[in-house]
Design an enzyme around this catalytic site. Structure first.
Site, PDB file in Angstrom:
ATOM      1  N   HIS A 146       0.599  -1.079  -0.135  1.00 26.17           N
ATOM      2  CA  HIS A 146      -0.076   0.172   0.270  1.00 26.17           C
ATOM      3  C   HIS A 146       1.105   1.062   0.061  1.00 26.17           C
ATOM      4  CE1 HIS A 146      -2.712   2.623   2.213  1.00 26.17           C
ATOM      5  NE2 HIS A 146      -3.141   2.882   0.873  1.00 26.17           N
TER       6      HIS A 146
ATOM      7  N   HIS B 185      -1.186  10.810  -2.041  1.00 27.46           N
ATOM      8  CA  HIS B 185      -2.706  10.324  -1.277  1.00 27.46           C
ATOM      9  C   HIS B 185      -2.814  11.673  -1.577  1.00 27.46           C
ATOM     10  CE1 HIS B 185      -4.712   9.064   2.113  1.00 27.46           C
ATOM     11  NE2 HIS B 185      -5.185   8.023   1.148  1.00 27.46           N
TER      12      HIS B 185
HETATM   13  O1  G3P Z   1      -6.519   1.007  -1.617  1.00 30.04           O
HETATM   14  C1  G3P Z   1      -7.057   1.352  -0.836  1.00 30.04           C
HETATM   15  C2  G3P Z   1      -6.554   2.334  -0.154  1.00 30.04           C
HETATM   16  O2  G3P Z   1      -5.650   2.957  -0.479  1.00 30.04           O
HETATM   17  C3  G3P Z   1      -7.481   3.218   0.335  1.00 30.04           C
HETATM   18  O3  G3P Z   1      -7.696   4.462   1.555  1.00 30.04           O
HETATM   19  O4  G3P Z   1      -6.905   6.371   1.394  1.00 30.04           O
HETATM   20  O5  G3P Z   1      -5.126   4.568   2.054  1.00 30.04           O
HETATM   21  O6  G3P Z   1      -6.186   5.771  -0.097  1.00 30.04           O
HETATM   22  P1  G3P Z   1      -5.917   5.543   1.009  1.00 30.04           P
HETATM   23 CA    CA Z   2      -5.157   4.215  -2.177  1.00 29.27          CA
END
Ligand code: G3P
Ligand code: CA
Length: 315
Positions: free
Chosen positions: A66, A108
């Site tokens: 992630h 992000h």
């Molecule tokens: O891939 C799932 C996740 O990335 C969604 O939440 O806020 O971390 O982008 P966020």
């Molecule tokens: Ca994400």
């Protein structure tokens, strides 16, 4: 590819080559037709099941790093995907937004404040929104020092730079279109860069790329603009709404707290736009207990900041 990625590759084949999953939330409206209610992520419940039309299997879930291996390197930087590669992971997730001059950049938050030194470099530009900075300005920022002194000088990569690096690493991409309501045309701009960098060829589209978003309308646009691309909806639509999501998305990717085995089964019961079973990837799971639980529920993928922890727990 690292030796440790064999399991992930098998699961990737299941996740991508086989299926299409969706999770749905609470809205029963046809999703993706407007930027309002249908675009909001919904709470979910879930179940895991790996399905590719060949019946239930016992594969471990695909482990997806992630924002890169963001427990160990600054999120959404080249260092984070390199760290995932070093740990043996060939699937990475990232977030894409648009600069003021329309360049897709990998970051992000919709503000640059948390993960860069924008506040210091541009003190009069509050709230330091990504959309208010040109790509050249963003390129000046330090996106590593906030994480630790050893990462000083890391940059916010453009999507183009990011694709080059993960291509060099032989990695695959779960690409999130972040906050599409802020960036009209982001789907087209993103697909343009993907095409320019060779990520829309047959190999990539079949097995190396998934595009997801919390915005159902954005996911639908991607599907309409490039129907071959595997897509994912972030959220957990109500079970009753899942068939409408299955018109345009191959995956339903909910927060892990929303996942139950029943929900995963409900998703797996449907086929998506590529006539494959819908799939489920849960996020963001960073500890062994929850990783094991998600695997037991039958999710196809686990999205994690600490992929090594999840791999050890689920192997
Ligand atoms: O891939 C799932 C996740 O990335 C969604 O939440 O806020 O971390 O982008 P966020
Ligand atoms: Ca994400």
């Amino acid at each position: 590819m690292h030796a440790g990625t064999a399991t992930a590759s098998v699961a990737a084949a299941a996740l991508l080559g086989a299926g299409t999953l969706l999770l749905s939330g609470t809205t029963a409206d046809a999703p993706g037709r407007d930027a309002g209610a249908a675009d909001r992520p919904v709470a979910a419940a879930g179940v895991r099941t790996v399905s590719d039309g060949s019946g239930p299997r016992t594969d471990d879930p695909l482990v997806i790093a992630h924002r890169g291996a963001s427990a160990y390197a600054p999120e959404n930087t080249l260092a984070a995907v390199d760290k995932a590669d070093d740990l043996g992971f060939d699937w990475v997730e990232n977030d894409v937004q648009l600069s003021r001059d329309g360049v897709p950049v990998v970051v992000h938050d919709t503000s640059l404040k948390r993960t860069t030194d924008a506040e210091e470099i541009f003190p009069d530009r509050a709230p330091w929104a990504v959309k208010d900075f040109t790509a050249a300005e963003i390129a000046r920022l330090d996106a590593g020092s906030w994480f630790g002194p050893g990462h000083a000088g890391a940059r916010v990569p453009t999507l183009q730079q990011y694709l080059v690096r993960i291509g060099r690493n032989h990695q695959n991409l779960l690409l999130e279109i972040k906050s599409p309501e802020v960036y009209p045309g982001i789907e087209q701009a993103t697909l343009r860069v993907l095409r320019q960098e060779g990520w829309l060829d047959r190999e990539h589209v079949r097995s190396r790329l998934v595009i997801q978003s919390f915005g159902a309308g954005s996911v639908r646009k991607v599907h309409e603009q490039h129907p071959d691309v595997i897509t994912g909806f972030l959220g957990a639509p109500a079970v009753a709404a899942l068939p409408s999501y299955a018109e345009f998305t191959d995956q339903i990717n909910p927060a892990y707290a929303s996942v139950t085995s029943a929900y995963v089964a409900a998703v797996h019961a449907l086929k998506g736009p590529h006539d494959k079973r819908l799939q489920v990837s849960a996020w963001t799971v960073d500890d062994a207990e929850h990783a094991v639980r998600m695997a037991g529920y039958g999710v196809d993928g686990i999205i994690t900041n600490a992929p090594d922890v999840v791999r050890e727990a689920t192997d």
